[in-house]
Design a protein around this motif. Structure first.
Motif, PDB file in Angstrom:
ATOM      1  N   GLU A 205      11.455   3.078  -6.396  1.00 48.01           N
ATOM      2  CA  GLU A 205      11.565   4.288  -7.221  1.00 48.01           C
ATOM      3  C   GLU A 205      10.363   4.534  -8.123  1.00 48.01           C
ATOM      4  OE1 GLU A 205      14.160   2.727 -11.041  1.00 48.01           O
ATOM      5  OE2 GLU A 205      15.204   3.649  -9.371  1.00 48.01           O
ATOM      6  N   ASP A 206       9.506   3.543  -8.301  1.00 45.49           N
ATOM      7  CA  ASP A 206       8.332   3.690  -9.156  1.00 45.49           C
ATOM      8  C   ASP A 206       7.003   3.551  -8.416  1.00 45.49           C
ATOM      9  OD1 ASP A 206       9.863   4.008 -11.472  1.00 45.49           O
ATOM     10  OD2 ASP A 206       9.938   1.854 -11.852  1.00 45.49           O
ATOM     11  N   THR A 207       7.027   3.264  -7.129  1.00 47.27           N
ATOM     12  CA  THR A 207       5.799   2.902  -6.421  1.00 47.27           C
ATOM     13  C   THR A 207       5.695   3.591  -5.072  1.00 47.27           C
ATOM     14  OG1 THR A 207       6.081   0.699  -7.418  1.00 47.27           O
ATOM     15  CG2 THR A 207       4.397   0.904  -5.720  1.00 47.27           C
ATOM     16  N   PHE A 208       4.484   4.038  -4.749  1.00 48.01           N
ATOM     17  CA  PHE A 208       4.224   4.570  -3.420  1.00 48.01           C
ATOM     18  C   PHE A 208       2.829   4.166  -2.969  1.00 48.01           C
ATOM     19  CE2 PHE A 208       2.794   7.910  -6.265  1.00 48.01           C
ATOM     20  CZ  PHE A 208       1.663   8.454  -5.673  1.00 48.01           C
ATOM     21  N   ILE A 209       2.644   4.202  -1.668  1.00 43.27           N
ATOM     22  CA  ILE A 209       1.363   3.857  -1.068  1.00 43.27           C
ATOM     23  C   ILE A 209       0.915   5.045  -0.226  1.00 43.27           C
ATOM     24  CG2 ILE A 209       2.410   2.750   0.950  1.00 43.27           C
ATOM     25  CD1 ILE A 209       0.148   0.659   0.820  1.00 43.27           C
ATOM     26  N   PHE A 210      -0.385   5.294  -0.254  1.00 46.10           N
ATOM     27  CA  PHE A 210      -0.910   6.393   0.557  1.00 46.10           C
ATOM     28  C   PHE A 210      -2.313   6.036   1.022  1.00 46.10           C
ATOM     29  CE2 PHE A 210      -2.510   7.332  -3.625  1.00 46.10           C
ATOM     30  CZ  PHE A 210      -3.767   7.885  -3.415  1.00 46.10           C
ATOM     31  N   ALA A 211      -2.748   6.747   2.036  1.00 44.70           N
ATOM     32  CA  ALA A 211      -4.114   6.590   2.539  1.00 44.70           C
ATOM     33  C   ALA A 211      -4.621   7.958   2.951  1.00 44.70           C
ATOM     34  CB  ALA A 211      -4.155   5.629   3.718  1.00 44.70           C
ATOM     35  N   LEU A 212      -5.868   8.194   2.648  1.00 40.32           N
ATOM     36  CA  LEU A 212      -6.549   9.397   3.106  1.00 40.32           C
ATOM     37  C   LEU A 212      -7.438   8.993   4.266  1.00 40.32           C
ATOM     38  CD1 LEU A 212      -7.581  10.871  -0.354  1.00 40.32           C
ATOM     39  CD2 LEU A 212      -5.521  11.337   0.969  1.00 40.32           C
ATOM     40  N   ALA A 213      -7.678   9.898   5.196  1.00 37.40           N
ATOM     41  CA  ALA A 213      -8.498   9.589   6.364  1.00 37.40           C
ATOM     42  C   ALA A 213      -9.837   8.990   5.925  1.00 37.40           C
ATOM     43  CB  ALA A 213      -8.724  10.844   7.186  1.00 37.40           C
ATOM     44  N   GLY A 214     -10.174   7.855   6.492  1.00 35.38           N
ATOM     45  CA  GLY A 214     -11.445   7.208   6.210  1.00 35.38           C
ATOM     46  C   GLY A 214     -11.495   6.420   4.918  1.00 35.38           C
ATOM     47  N   MET A 215     -10.362   6.312   4.207  1.00 35.47           N
ATOM     48  CA  MET A 215     -10.323   5.585   2.932  1.00 35.47           C
ATOM     49  C   MET A 215      -9.292   4.457   3.038  1.00 35.47           C
ATOM     50  SD  MET A 215     -12.332   7.259   0.672  1.00 35.47           S
ATOM     51  CE  MET A 215     -11.681   7.022  -0.963  1.00 35.47           C
ATOM     52  N   PRO A 216      -9.430   3.428   2.211  1.00 33.47           N
ATOM     53  CA  PRO A 216      -8.424   2.352   2.224  1.00 33.47           C
ATOM     54  C   PRO A 216      -7.103   2.828   1.613  1.00 33.47           C
ATOM     55  CG  PRO A 216     -10.042   1.971   0.496  1.00 33.47           C
ATOM     56  CD  PRO A 216     -10.513   3.163   1.278  1.00 33.47           C
ATOM     57  N   GLU A 217      -6.046   2.091   1.882  1.00 35.96           N
ATOM     58  CA  GLU A 217      -4.739   2.408   1.309  1.00 35.96           C
ATOM     59  C   GLU A 217      -4.769   2.166  -0.197  1.00 35.96           C
ATOM     60  OE1 GLU A 217      -1.743   0.127   3.333  1.00 35.96           O
ATOM     61  OE2 GLU A 217      -1.910   1.343   5.151  1.00 35.96           O
ATOM     62  N   ILE A 218      -4.054   3.018  -0.919  1.00 37.55           N
ATOM     63  CA  ILE A 218      -3.970   2.898  -2.373  1.00 37.55           C
ATOM     64  C   ILE A 218      -2.494   2.863  -2.745  1.00 37.55           C
ATOM     65  CG2 ILE A 218      -4.431   4.051  -4.574  1.00 37.55           C
ATOM     66  CD1 ILE A 218      -6.883   5.336  -3.165  1.00 37.55           C
ATOM     67  N   THR A 219      -2.124   1.911  -3.591  1.00 38.11           N
ATOM     68  CA  THR A 219      -0.758   1.806  -4.069  1.00 38.11           C
ATOM     69  C   THR A 219      -0.724   2.221  -5.534  1.00 38.11           C
ATOM     70  OG1 THR A 219      -0.372  -0.040  -2.552  1.00 38.11           O
ATOM     71  CG2 THR A 219       1.243   0.277  -4.297  1.00 38.11           C
ATOM     72  N   LEU A 220       0.119   3.201  -5.850  1.00 36.42           N
ATOM     73  CA  LEU A 220       0.274   3.676  -7.219  1.00 36.42           C
ATOM     74  C   LEU A 220       1.669   3.334  -7.724  1.00 36.42           C
ATOM     75  CD1 LEU A 220      -1.313   7.264  -7.354  1.00 36.42           C
ATOM     76  CD2 LEU A 220      -2.101   5.206  -8.508  1.00 36.42           C
ATOM     77  N   LYS A 221       1.730   2.894  -8.972  1.00 40.82           N
ATOM     78  CA  LYS A 221       2.995   2.545  -9.607  1.00 40.82           C
ATOM     79  C   LYS A 221       3.119   3.331 -10.910  1.00 40.82           C
ATOM     80  CE  LYS A 221       5.695  -1.415 -11.202  1.00 40.82           C
ATOM     81  NZ  LYS A 221       6.831  -1.208 -10.337  1.00 40.82           N
TER      82      LYS A 221
END
Length: 131
Positions: A43-59
């Protein structure tokens, strides 16, 4: 490094906007078109990636209704934060801008400044239509 999105006028109250941003599932509708991955981890965290970039996890780190919400890096080697500032303009509208803050070496800063600036601008702009 500090980067800010343009200030965007949204025809919603600050409470509506902070509640929308506090639900991490809603970030999927704010992501740019070149998003290659988006997954809610809890409920507080998600992960995303943009094309050509590493995955980023935001909390979600802090919510101060109705004017501020702070997300930060969740793990990884890079420490940064993404803060949403929400200011009331009148009874039914607000002004939103996002601020990205991170401590990067000069080479890394040079590489990520343009993509991060574009990313936070897209997030802010998409709030107008997503909420």
């Amino acid at each position: 490094m500090n980067l800010e999105s343009p200030k965007i006028r949204v025809e919603k109250s600050p409470e509506d906007i902070v509640n929308f941003l506090a639900d991490v599932k809603n970030f999927k509708s704010l992501m740019p078109e070149n998003t290659s991955k988006f997954e809610v981890l809890d409920e507080d965290t998600f992960i995303f990636a943009l094309a050509g970039m590493p995955e980023i996890t935001l909390k979600k780190k802090e919510v101060i209704p109705p004017n501020k919400i702070v997300f930060g890096a969740a793990g990884g080697k890079i420490d940064f934060s993404l803060t949403g500032h929400i200011l009331p303009k009148d009874v039914a509208s607000s002004e939103v801008h996002l601020e990205f803050t991170g401590d990067f070496n000069p080479m890394m800063s040079m590489m990520i400044k343009k993509p991060i600036s574009k990313f936070i601008e897209t997030l802010a702009t998409n709030i107008q239509t997503a909420i």
